[in-house]
Design a protein around this motif. Structure first.
Motif, PDB file in Angstrom:
ATOM      1  N   UNK A 133      -1.742  21.921   4.249  1.00  0.00           N
ATOM      2  CA  UNK A 133      -2.799  20.884   2.727  1.00  0.00           C
ATOM      3  C   UNK A 133      -2.138  19.144   3.010  1.00  0.00           C
ATOM      4  N   UNK A 134      -0.558  19.111   2.618  1.00  0.00           N
ATOM      5  CA  UNK A 134      -1.203  18.112   1.994  1.00  0.00           C
ATOM      6  C   UNK A 134      -1.048  17.317   3.347  1.00  0.00           C
ATOM      7  N   UNK A 135      -1.145  17.365   4.877  1.00  0.00           N
ATOM      8  CA  UNK A 135      -1.791  16.329   5.794  1.00  0.00           C
ATOM      9  C   UNK A 135      -3.101  16.035   5.297  1.00  0.00           C
ATOM     10  N   UNK A 136      -3.841  16.997   5.297  1.00  0.00           N
ATOM     11  CA  UNK A 136      -5.439  17.261   4.406  1.00  0.00           C
ATOM     12  C   UNK A 136      -5.206  16.506   3.867  1.00  0.00           C
ATOM     13  N   UNK A 137      -4.946  16.230   2.455  1.00  0.00           N
ATOM     14  CA  UNK A 137      -4.559  15.362   1.913  1.00  0.00           C
ATOM     15  C   UNK A 137      -4.405  14.024   1.811  1.00  0.00           C
ATOM     16  N   UNK A 138      -3.774  13.860   2.153  1.00  0.00           N
ATOM     17  CA  UNK A 138      -3.707  12.696   3.149  1.00  0.00           C
ATOM     18  C   UNK A 138      -4.736  12.006   3.617  1.00  0.00           C
ATOM     19  N   UNK A 174       5.712  13.726   6.627  1.00  0.00           N
ATOM     20  CA  UNK A 174       4.373  13.059   5.773  1.00  0.00           C
ATOM     21  C   UNK A 174       4.325  12.043   5.168  1.00  0.00           C
ATOM     22  N   UNK A 175       5.659  11.110   4.841  1.00  0.00           N
ATOM     23  CA  UNK A 175       5.519   9.542   4.485  1.00  0.00           C
ATOM     24  C   UNK A 175       4.602   8.892   5.789  1.00  0.00           C
ATOM     25  N   UNK A 225       0.923   4.678   0.253  1.00  0.00           N
ATOM     26  CA  UNK A 225       0.768   5.204  -1.150  1.00  0.00           C
ATOM     27  C   UNK A 225       1.161   7.368  -0.356  1.00  0.00           C
ATOM     28  N   UNK A 226       1.554   7.644   0.805  1.00  0.00           N
ATOM     29  CA  UNK A 226       2.150   8.399   0.450  1.00  0.00           C
ATOM     30  C   UNK A 226       3.364   8.085   0.089  1.00  0.00           C
ATOM     31  N   UNK A 227       3.994   7.703   0.012  1.00  0.00           N
ATOM     32  CA  UNK A 227       5.235   7.532  -0.702  1.00  0.00           C
ATOM     33  C   UNK A 227       6.059   7.450  -2.044  1.00  0.00           C
ATOM     34  N   UNK A 228       4.161   7.051  -2.791  1.00  0.00           N
ATOM     35  CA  UNK A 228       4.770   7.570  -3.734  1.00  0.00           C
ATOM     36  C   UNK A 228       4.326   8.716  -4.271  1.00  0.00           C
ATOM     37  N   UNK A 229       3.162   9.408  -2.916  1.00  0.00           N
ATOM     38  CA  UNK A 229       3.049  11.234  -4.207  1.00  0.00           C
ATOM     39  C   UNK A 229       4.377  11.679  -3.105  1.00  0.00           C
ATOM     40  N   UNK A 230       4.291  11.218  -2.407  1.00  0.00           N
ATOM     41  CA  UNK A 230       5.533  12.972  -1.620  1.00  0.00           C
ATOM     42  C   UNK A 230       6.504  12.617  -3.049  1.00  0.00           C
ATOM     43  N   UNK A 231       7.458  12.015  -3.306  1.00  0.00           N
ATOM     44  CA  UNK A 231       8.615  12.908  -4.474  1.00  0.00           C
ATOM     45  C   UNK A 231       7.906  13.326  -5.478  1.00  0.00           C
ATOM     46  N   UNK A 232       7.129  13.016  -5.690  1.00  0.00           N
ATOM     47  CA  UNK A 232       6.056  14.926  -7.171  1.00  0.00           C
ATOM     48  C   UNK A 232       6.185  15.512  -5.991  1.00  0.00           C
ATOM     49  N   UNK A 233       5.647  15.408  -5.129  1.00  0.00           N
ATOM     50  CA  UNK A 233       5.253  16.427  -4.435  1.00  0.00           C
ATOM     51  C   UNK A 233       6.545  17.632  -4.016  1.00  0.00           C
ATOM     52  N   UNK A 234       7.616  16.586  -3.656  1.00  0.00           N
ATOM     53  CA  UNK A 234       8.774  17.203  -3.429  1.00  0.00           C
ATOM     54  C   UNK A 234       9.643  18.100  -4.529  1.00  0.00           C
TER      55      UNK A 234
END
Length: 670
Positions: A598-603, A335-336, A567-576
């Protein structure tokens, strides 16, 4: 590459020379700022580093020595060569070794051999120190602090020193941090005569897993796999829209498997990709930002991640293996890099940038014929997958590198090359030795004083019990620490101080031994991620600064752009934390597919909103709407996913319908 394309590399894309690359490394990567001595001392250092590697390989093959001996010998080698190779002042002469560094190196040998010589007596003493023991332990602590200052940086030395002062002045601290205090004798005993201080878990991991994987990386470099990564990336991604940027992402993700340093990754692959991006129309800052963001993610990329991933295995315990960590990291890493890929794609479309022409591409047939260079990496993955111990897997990987290197005509390995790889691996390990030994000081104080629990409770209280606020505070702490400490030390500090706060909220009133593995992994991955992306977070964004040194762009603007791209790196930890299905633990395939989809669509939605372009230029309101839709899809709730997807496809349909209409801005074509 073919001869034709080598000419393109040198002339058309104006690659940095090896000397310029080294200068950049010395400027932004403190671990590369070493002396270059000649004469007899050059040979002595070469042989000494060779012995360091041979000692480590001996223990891999024949078994580890008792913990204190294994770790002090490892520490002694590391300290000795840090004082011989790293100057006390960065800008001093680098062709001579001053007399005081010879003295420090000799004292390091004394420290490194002390447990080896006195093992039986020290084990039987049960913590009762003789006068000489005390002074040797005190000397070891001082040498570790100075070695860390030289090889890692001043911030970690200051942090460790403050922790030592805290251990002594505990009774005078504020109530929530106060403890009974430790005498100097007790502190020295903790630091050098227990396995909770300098000789603790961080140094243990350095003396086992990390070192052998650094050797594996050194052997991979000797086989020519670094240049092959560049060629492979160009062959696969070069013709795509904005091809050079996607080459940078692809290449940096691959380079991360052999380099645990964001800055080194930037310089290695950026010297090739950044001039290519500039040539085809990317702004200097954006070109540097793409490389910095992608290179920083290298430490997140399985199967061979940064040194902190090996520490995570030991810190979590509970039977977790390195393969478990690598498997859990796979989807977040995907995802990153997907996030960076999406944003560079939209930027390329916005600017109307082309990919590389056939004349600018390497010969794909020749590139594919060298696919055997990836055999060592594939072998390690298979071996770990079938349960072979990590160190043995790395050892077999090294042997595979030697065999593969014998078949590569361009970089055929001889006996001298093998010796050089052993020396290079040991030299690369010096910074890790200093960082893990210094981090052990911090861990020792935290364990002895109970500081971790106190700060975790205070953090939860400050956040009012809110998991979201607690995560935000932990994120800020990790980013600040990451600006002054390497990833390894950053992870050690945050995993012992901040991660317990996350665990306490995710698994309240649950004993440590009963906390679900998925909760432990979520908390540790959260601090691990933010410690790494500190390298591209302004104002101290070393990876971005190194990239700007290649691109010629403004360092701060490059840092801002790289943080935006990542910006994905700032979101992914919260997703985890909120959606642990990303870690592939106790979930079904259907759940994984849905979360990733859904994560990729969000990205895609967030990337379009941040860049301001999708199929056409987005107006401000549209940007806000698609970003909101992206966040809704990333948030792990069925209702938010549904709303996000509805808005996403509605905006997508609107884009398709209006992209050629006259009432909307048209794409800017270069």
């Amino acid at each position: 590459m073919t001869k034709k394309n080598d000419q393109i590399d040198d002339n058309q894309f104006e690659q940095l020379s090896a000397e310029d690359q080294q200068a950049l490394l010395e400027k932004y990567d403190i671990e590369s700022n070493t002396r270059n001595v000649n004469g007899i001392m050059k040979k002595v250092i070469y042989v000494g580093l060779l012995l360091f590697s041979l000692f480590q390989l001996y223990t891999v093959v024949f078994g580890l020595f008792p913990a204190q001996i294994q770790r002090t010998v490892h520490l002694g080698f590391g300290l000795t060569f840090i004082f011989l190779l790293f100057p006390a002042i960065r800008k001093t002469k680098k062709d001579t070794i001053p007399f005081y560094d010879y003295i420090l190196a000799l004292l390091s040998i004394v420290v490194g051999s002390y447990w080896l010589i006195n093992y039986e007596r020290l084990v039987q003493s049960l913590g009762r120190l003789e006068t000489m023991d005390f002074y040797i332990g005190l000397l070891a602590t001082i040498l570790v602090l100075e070695a860390a200052r030289r090889a890692v940086g001043l911030p970690i030395t200051i942090i460790a020193s403050l922790f030592l002062l805290y251990a002594y002045f505990g009774p005078y601290m504020p109530d929530f941090m106060a403890h009974r205090g430790q005498s100097v004798d007790n502190i020295v005993n903790l630091m050098f005569y227990s396995t909770d201080g300098i000789l603790g878990t961080p140094l243990s991991v350095s003396a086992t897993f990390i070192f052998v994987f650094l050797l594996f990386g050194a052997f991979l470099v000797k086989t020519g796999v670094g240049q092959y990564f560049n060629d492979l990336a160009v062959a696969i991604a070069g013709k795509l829209i904005g091809g050079p940027a996607k080459v940078a992402i692809f290449s940096s993700a691959l380079q991360g498997t052999i380099s645990g340093s964001s800055v080194a990754n930037v310089v290695t692959s950026g010297a090739y990709t950044i001039p290519m991006m500039k040539k085809l129309g990317y702004k200097k800052e954006f070109a540097g930002a793409v490389e910095a963001a992608a290179s920083t993610g290298g430490q997140l990329m399985p199967p061979i991640m940064g040194a902190a991933a090996f520490l995570m295995v030991e810190f979590i315990g509970r039977g977790i293996t390195y393969w478990d960590i690598a498997k859990a990291a796979a989807i977040p890493a995907l995802l990153y890099f997907t996030g960076i890929w999406i944003m560079t794609h939209f930027e390329a479309k916005r600017l109307g940038l082309r990919g590389l022409s056939d004349e600018e591409l390497p010969n794909r047939k020749e590139v594919l014929m060298k696919i055997y260079l990836l055999i060592p990496i594939m072998l390690i993955i298979v071996l770990m997958l079938v349960g072979i111990p990590v160190m043995h897997s790395a050892l077999y990987g090294i042997l595979a590198c030697i065999l593969v290197g014998m078949f590569n005509k361009e970089t055929r390995l001889g006996f001298a090359d093998i010796l050089d790889a052993l020396v290079d691996g040991a030299k690369t390990a010096l910074g890790v030795v200093a960082a893990t030994a210094c981090a052990g000081i911090i861990v020792g104080v935290v364990v002895k004083t109970g500081l971790g629990l106190s700060l975790a409770n205070s953090l939860v209280k400050l956040a009012g019990g809110s998991i979201l606020l607690t995560l935000f505070f932990v994120m800020i702490a990790s980013l600040i620490l990451g600006m002054g400490a390497p990833t390894t030390a950053n992870y050690v500090i945050t995993s012992t101080i901040a991660a317990p706060a996350i665990i306490a909220l995710l698994a309240p009133d649950v004993p440590q031994s009963a906390v679900p593995i998925v909760v432990l992994l979520s908390a540790h991955f959260f601090v691990f991620y933010f410690g790494i992306i500190a390298d591209i977070t302004p104002p101290v964004a070393l990876a971005a600064f190194a990239a700007s040194g290649i691109s010629g762009g403004d360092p701060i603007k490059t840092g801002v752009d790289s943080a935006k791209l990542a910006i994905a790196a700032f979101i992914i930890p919260y997703m985890i934390v909120f959606s642990p299905a990303l870690l592939m633990i106790d979930v079904t395939i259907i759940q994984i597919i849905w979360v990733v989809f859904t994560a990729i669509m969000g990205m895609i939605a967030i990337g379009a909103g941040v860049i301001g372009f999708w199929y056409r230029k987005l107006m401000i309101v549209e940007r806000l709407v698609v970003i909101a839709a992206g966040l809704a899809m990333i948030y792990p709730e069925s209702f938010s996913d549904a709303i996000g997807l509805i808005v996403f496809f509605a905006m997508w349909a609107l884009q398709i319908y209006t992209k050629n209409k006259g009432n909307v801005p048209k794409v800017i074509v270069s």
